[in-house]
Write a protein that holds these residues in place. Structure first.
Motif, PDB file in Angstrom:
ATOM      1  N   HIS A   1       0.830  -1.209   0.000  1.00 48.46           N
ATOM      2  CA  HIS A   1       0.000   0.000   0.000  1.00 48.46           C
ATOM      3  C   HIS A   1       0.860   1.253   0.000  1.00 48.46           C
ATOM      4  CE1 HIS A   1      -3.283  -2.468   2.295  1.00 48.46           C
ATOM      5  NE2 HIS A   1      -3.041  -2.946   1.095  1.00 48.46           N
ATOM      6  N   GLU A   2       0.329   2.303  -0.595  1.00 50.87           N
ATOM      7  CA  GLU A   2       1.045   3.588  -0.648  1.00 50.87           C
ATOM      8  C   GLU A   2       1.290   4.170   0.734  1.00 50.87           C
ATOM      9  OE1 GLU A   2      -0.880   6.358  -3.233  1.00 50.87           O
ATOM     10  OE2 GLU A   2      -0.890   4.943  -4.907  1.00 50.87           O
ATOM     11  N   ASP A   3       0.380   3.922   1.671  1.00 50.46           N
ATOM     12  CA  ASP A   3       0.514   4.504   3.011  1.00 50.46           C
ATOM     13  C   ASP A   3       1.305   3.598   3.972  1.00 50.46           C
ATOM     14  OD1 ASP A   3      -1.415   2.556   3.109  1.00 50.46           O
ATOM     15  OD2 ASP A   3      -2.791   3.692   4.395  1.00 50.46           O
ATOM     16  N   ALA A   4       1.974   2.604   3.432  1.00 50.38           N
ATOM     17  CA  ALA A   4       2.766   1.683   4.255  1.00 50.38           C
ATOM     18  C   ALA A   4       4.012   2.384   4.779  1.00 50.38           C
ATOM     19  CB  ALA A   4       3.174   0.467   3.421  1.00 50.38           C
ATOM     20  N   PRO A   5       4.594   1.838   5.840  1.00 54.01           N
ATOM     21  CA  PRO A   5       5.866   2.396   6.334  1.00 54.01           C
ATOM     22  C   PRO A   5       6.919   2.373   5.220  1.00 54.01           C
ATOM     23  CG  PRO A   5       5.008   0.718   7.818  1.00 54.01           C
ATOM     24  CD  PRO A   5       4.148   0.694   6.609  1.00 54.01           C
TER      25      PRO A   5
END
Length: 165
Positions: free
Chosen positions: A105-109
């Motif tokens: 996901h784009e919002d992953a760490p």
């Protein structure tokens, strides 16, 4: 013994950030050594290694690689088989390499620790790839003219006893 809860906890951030996109077959090597003798029992050994494949760009994709070796044998299963008999003779080999592609996901760490990635491979990756290996082994052994070999399902040790007990 590996602590399952510890593996799950280590894998949690990766698992929460990854979606399965595809499973691909990278390598398949089948060898039929000989035709089995009818009426004699077949046995098999199964070895596997599941790990995260090194990637230049871990931020968008993650590849979990599984390597599997299956050896089918036929022989006298009696513990008192005569020496020099055809006991435990190799019938066939299967070498398989599969990989599961996950999108991150784009919002992953920004980065995951190596321990997190390894734990993800040993939990989610293992559970993802095993059904594909089971189907492939059953199909290929049947196509080799052997009885279809149905591997067992993945068993996760749920024994919650402490190792000190």
């Amino acid at each position: 013994m590996v602590d399952l809860n510890e593996l799950r906890n280590l894998a949690a951030r990766v698992a929460a950030s990854a979606d399965l996109v595809d499973v691909r077959l990278f390598h398949l090597d089948l060898t039929l050594e000989r035709v089995p003798v009818k009426g004699h029992a077949l046995s098999y050994s199964f070895d596997s290694v599941v790990e995260v494949q090194e990637s230049n760009d871990q931020s968008t994709a993650l590849l979990v690689d599984g390597s599997y070796d299956v050896t089918l044998r036929q022989g006298d299963t009696d513990a008192h088989a005569e020496e020099g008999s055809d006991a435990d003779e190799v019938i066939a080999y299967l070498k398989i390499q599969l990989a599961a592609l996950y999108e991150i996901h784009e919002d992953a760490p920004e980065e995951f620790a190596d321990e997190e990635l390894d734990a993800f491979a040993q939990t989610t990756g293992l559970l993802t790839l095993h059904p594909y290996v089971r189907e492939l082994v059953a199909s290929m052994t049947s196509r080799m003219g052997l009885p279809a070999l149905h591997l067992g399902t993945v068993r996760i040790n749920l024994d919650k006893r402490n190792d000190d007990d």
